[in-house]
Design an enzyme around this catalytic site. Sequence first.
Site, mmCIF file in Angstrom:
data_model
loop_
_atom_site.group_PDB
_atom_site.id
_atom_site.type_symbol
_atom_site.label_atom_id
_atom_site.label_comp_id
_atom_site.label_asym_id
_atom_site.label_seq_id
_atom_site.Cartn_x
_atom_site.Cartn_y
_atom_site.Cartn_z
ATOM 1 C CE1 TYR A 34 -3.478 -2.672 0.541
ATOM 2 C CE2 TYR A 34 -4.630 -0.691 1.192
ATOM 3 C CZ TYR A 34 -4.655 -2.006 0.799
ATOM 4 O OH TYR A 34 -5.856 -2.647 0.681
ATOM 5 C CE LYS B 272 2.205 -17.547 -3.410
ATOM 6 N NZ LYS B 272 1.310 -18.726 -3.496
ATOM 7 C CG ASP C 267 -1.609 -20.220 -2.062
ATOM 8 O OD1 ASP C 267 -1.000 -20.181 -0.967
ATOM 9 O OD2 ASP C 267 -1.181 -20.852 -3.045
ATOM 10 C CG ASP D 185 -7.903 -4.999 1.593
ATOM 11 O OD1 ASP D 185 -8.806 -4.507 2.297
ATOM 12 O OD2 ASP D 185 -7.916 -4.977 0.352
HETATM 13 C C1 IPM Z 1 -10.271 -1.597 4.210
HETATM 14 C C2 IPM Z 1 -10.593 -0.960 2.887
HETATM 15 C C3 IPM Z 1 -9.485 0.041 2.556
HETATM 16 C C4 IPM Z 1 -8.205 -0.740 2.410
HETATM 17 C C5 IPM Z 1 -9.736 0.929 1.332
HETATM 18 C C6 IPM Z 1 -11.064 1.618 1.413
HETATM 19 C C7 IPM Z 1 -8.619 1.910 1.152
HETATM 20 O O1 IPM Z 1 -10.765 -1.927 1.901
HETATM 21 O O2 IPM Z 1 -10.187 -0.857 5.218
HETATM 22 O O3 IPM Z 1 -10.125 -2.795 4.249
HETATM 23 O O4 IPM Z 1 -7.928 -1.289 1.339
HETATM 24 O O5 IPM Z 1 -7.462 -0.823 3.390
HETATM 25 MG MG MG Z 2 -10.724 -3.909 2.657
#
Ligand code: IPM
Ligand code: MG
Length: 360
Positions: free
Chosen positions: A143, A194, A226, A250
């Site tokens: 990210y 992974k 996975d 996520d």
């Molecule tokens: C989460 C959401 C966020 C992320 C988005 C909205 C940026 O999916 O909090 O899981 O990917 O972290």
């Molecule tokens: Mg999310």
Amino acid sequence: MTQSFRITLLPGDGIGPEIMAVAVEVLKLVGSQLDLQFEFQSAPMGGVAIDETGSPLPEATLAACRQSDAVLLAAIGGYKWDTLPRHLRPETGLLGLRAGLGLFANLRPATILPQLIDASSLKREVVEGVDIMVVRELTGGIYFGEPKGIFTAETGEQRGVNTMAYTTSEIDRIGRVAFETAQKRGGRLCSVDKANVLEVSQLWRDRITALAPDYPDVELSHLYVDNAAMQLVRWPKQFDTIVTGNLFGDILSDAAAMLTGSIGMLPSASLGADGPGVFEPVHGSAPDIAGQDKANPLAQVLSAAMMLRYGLNQPEAADRIETAVLLVLDQGYRTGDIMAEGMTPVGCKAMGEALLKALG
Ligand code: IPM
Ligand code: MG
């Protein structure tokens, strides 16, 4: 003596303001019962902030959050802002809040409530008793890794790039939070990576393994991501606490959430080394039902309970709220997302009133 807390509210977009209103009433009532005083201040974030100020996370909002004891966030985003350039998107505001407050640890519980077992898409025997905590790293990994961007390659073709990177200190600090979380729960920690393909995951696995001797009461295991996804839907009861990086977390936390039947029931906590944490439902802003009094406020209310437990160290107040949520479900009140035969359908406001009654 009355204890006083400054809470910044970020109601955001879509159903956000409706569910936030319920959580605030619940907090006020519990506060009056336990001699806790909350000073609430609302600030714009997400789409509403883009409309008001041109930025999804105005400086003043971040400053207000920094100066508070805890931040309660509802939900952000909506169709209206989906086509804006990335730096102006509501999601960018959320990432800025996480980075700005140093919230590297995201705790996402997925607990199946006995009252809602039939809301799960999986068989009763598979989900009954599921109680998982996903500890997701939140301020690193792909990210935030550099380089990132869309570049023009030598061939003239465009090339999109993101970088998955973790330093040892980033892995160690989330690892310690995860081991400590597992200690307070079932004593089992599964680290997901992974490492069969990615160097960044090899380092992740090595560091997590190196921490284990400090937590002899925690049983550590490792899974490739996975396989972890498969195991989550095959036999979720094998999991207690899961620790993983930003992107894997996520994805896996959404899968874990869905085991419970309604993502509308799940809270989360995002914590840093010090300073205020941010507490928010796992679900989004549901623009399709916004303003119609249909939203389920329970994840928001349970996020307020997590705020009391993890952010303000008020376990008794948190217990009271969680008990009230179970009580209204026992009484048969259901919003549309968790409706089942023979239950009493209610809207967001009526669910809030039922909660206030349940709190006594
Ligand atoms: C989460 C959401 C966020 C992320 C988005 C909205 C940026 O999916 O909090 O899981 O990917 O972290
Ligand atoms: Mg999310």
